[in-house]
Design an enzyme around this catalytic site. Sequence first.
Site, mmCIF file in Angstrom:
data_model
loop_
_atom_site.group_PDB
_atom_site.id
_atom_site.type_symbol
_atom_site.label_atom_id
_atom_site.label_comp_id
_atom_site.label_asym_id
_atom_site.label_seq_id
_atom_site.Cartn_x
_atom_site.Cartn_y
_atom_site.Cartn_z
ATOM 1 N N ASP A 4 0.874 -1.227 0.098
ATOM 2 C CA ASP A 4 -0.032 -0.088 -0.044
ATOM 3 C C ASP A 4 1.070 1.373 0.105
ATOM 4 O O ASP A 4 2.095 1.072 0.530
ATOM 5 C CB ASP A 4 -0.771 -0.184 1.446
ATOM 6 C CG ASP A 4 -1.993 1.186 1.172
ATOM 7 O OD1 ASP A 4 -2.618 1.302 -0.064
ATOM 8 O OD2 ASP A 4 -2.524 1.544 2.027
ATOM 9 N N HIS A 15 2.438 3.113 -8.993
ATOM 10 C CA HIS A 15 2.395 1.540 -9.271
ATOM 11 C C HIS A 15 3.673 1.190 -10.043
ATOM 12 O O HIS A 15 4.198 0.166 -9.682
ATOM 13 C CB HIS A 15 1.159 1.284 -9.995
ATOM 14 C CG HIS A 15 -0.120 1.755 -9.361
ATOM 15 N ND1 HIS A 15 -0.262 1.424 -7.916
ATOM 16 C CD2 HIS A 15 -1.206 2.499 -9.707
ATOM 17 C CE1 HIS A 15 -1.524 1.937 -7.523
ATOM 18 N NE2 HIS A 15 -2.160 2.600 -8.535
ATOM 19 N N LEU A 49 10.796 -20.712 -4.292
ATOM 20 C CA LEU A 49 9.501 -19.746 -3.709
ATOM 21 C C LEU A 49 8.540 -19.936 -4.880
ATOM 22 O O LEU A 49 8.336 -19.771 -5.700
ATOM 23 C CB LEU A 49 10.188 -18.262 -3.766
ATOM 24 C CG LEU A 49 9.227 -17.136 -3.366
ATOM 25 C CD1 LEU A 49 8.923 -17.142 -1.949
ATOM 26 C CD2 LEU A 49 9.821 -15.879 -3.769
HETATM 27 C C1 IPE Z 1 -5.443 -2.757 -0.066
HETATM 28 O O1 IPE Z 1 -5.097 -1.354 -0.330
HETATM 29 C C2 IPE Z 1 -5.349 -3.399 -1.491
HETATM 30 C C3 IPE Z 1 -3.983 -3.647 -2.006
HETATM 31 C C4 IPE Z 1 -2.871 -3.205 -1.597
HETATM 32 C C5 IPE Z 1 -3.931 -4.054 -3.367
HETATM 33 P P1 IPE Z 1 -6.138 -0.162 -0.523
HETATM 34 O O2 IPE Z 1 -5.676 0.830 -0.631
HETATM 35 O O3 IPE Z 1 -7.242 -0.706 -1.380
HETATM 36 O O4 IPE Z 1 -6.972 -0.505 0.849
HETATM 37 P P2 IPE Z 1 -7.676 0.849 1.808
HETATM 38 O O5 IPE Z 1 -8.865 1.448 0.914
HETATM 39 O O6 IPE Z 1 -7.005 1.729 2.282
HETATM 40 O O7 IPE Z 1 -8.417 -0.006 2.825
HETATM 41 C C1 IPE Z 2 -1.444 0.114 -3.132
HETATM 42 O O1 IPE Z 2 -1.358 1.459 -3.498
HETATM 43 C C2 IPE Z 2 -1.986 -0.427 -4.707
HETATM 44 C C3 IPE Z 2 -3.104 -0.827 -5.161
HETATM 45 C C4 IPE Z 2 -3.985 -0.714 -4.280
HETATM 46 C C5 IPE Z 2 -3.487 -1.241 -6.305
HETATM 47 P P1 IPE Z 2 -2.576 2.654 -3.294
HETATM 48 O O2 IPE Z 2 -2.943 2.773 -4.865
HETATM 49 O O3 IPE Z 2 -3.804 2.206 -2.525
HETATM 50 O O4 IPE Z 2 -1.723 4.029 -2.659
HETATM 51 P P2 IPE Z 2 -2.431 4.833 -1.547
HETATM 52 O O5 IPE Z 2 -2.763 3.949 -0.392
HETATM 53 O O6 IPE Z 2 -3.581 5.607 -2.311
HETATM 54 O O7 IPE Z 2 -1.288 5.784 -1.340
HETATM 55 MG MG MG Z 3 -4.015 2.535 -0.587
#
Ligand code: IPE
Ligand code: IPE
Ligand code: MG
Length: 241
Positions: free
Chosen positions: A16, A33, A127
């Site tokens: 995240d 990303h 792995l």
């Molecule tokens: C969780 O992150 C999903 C992934 C890392 C793929 P999100 O950014 O979607 O989760 P919330 O919205 O903070 O709970």
């Molecule tokens: C996690 O990073 C990746 C996915 C959920 C695909 P985010 O895109 O949720 O990044 P933040 O949390 O908005 O910074």
């Molecule tokens: Mg996120």
Amino acid sequence: MSEKRTVPRHVAIIMDGNGRWAKQRGKERYEGHIEGVTSVREAVKSAVRNGVEYLTLYAFSTENWGRPAEEVEALMSLFCRSVINEAPELIAQGVRVKVIGHRSRFSRQVREHLEEIERSTAQGERLTLILAIDYSSRDEMTDAVRRIAREVAEGRLTPEEISVQTVGGSLYTAGIPDPDLIVRTGGESRLSNFLLWQASYAELYFPTLLWPDFREADFEEALRAYASRERRFGLVSDGVK
Ligand code: IPE
Ligand code: IPE
Ligand code: MG
């Protein structure tokens, strides 16, 4: 006498913070990303080197379909590009890829790329890299309940025969040991619909670093933090030795 395992057999990561990483730099979210792929590469390398047997990466939740279309499209095309580009290195490192999640909602192109990476890495023995894409733990459990109910309805199983193993064995992760360590980068302390059944006794680790900033040394720091924890599994200290 069994020795205490200091290296987690299975590490699962909620990757995240990509969007915030990009925003902090005045970039578009998808650039976060893209940068996150380097962190994936480093986590895989470090997992292999440290003898971790299973690494699960939460790459896209079922709820993530609700994001703006451009971001979803950028992620889908990044998944395709990454599995193509990373395949030779994954094969060279002895990594076997397995994808968990719905699959049916992907375009045919994405589905084919995911199937291809599973096929081309099938011989990997060092792995198992599990990619959770279009994954929802509640959907996974609902699917499992449906599958078990069908077996009961067809007379192949009685309600009394349903055990913890029946449930665990009906999840997408059947045959994969539960995660020992769950890491969520980005500073939030929540699971966001990830491995809810499997996480029962996992050690949780919530670094504040955003995923694109989480590199090899940080993965190793997480392994060290894990090694210092005492897992009791509901017993008393002496009982776990
Ligand atoms: C969780 O992150 C999903 C992934 C890392 C793929 P999100 O950014 O979607 O989760 P919330 O919205 O903070 O709970
Ligand atoms: C996690 O990073 C990746 C996915 C959920 C695909 P985010 O895109 O949720 O990044 P933040 O949390 O908005 O910074
Ligand atoms: Mg996120």
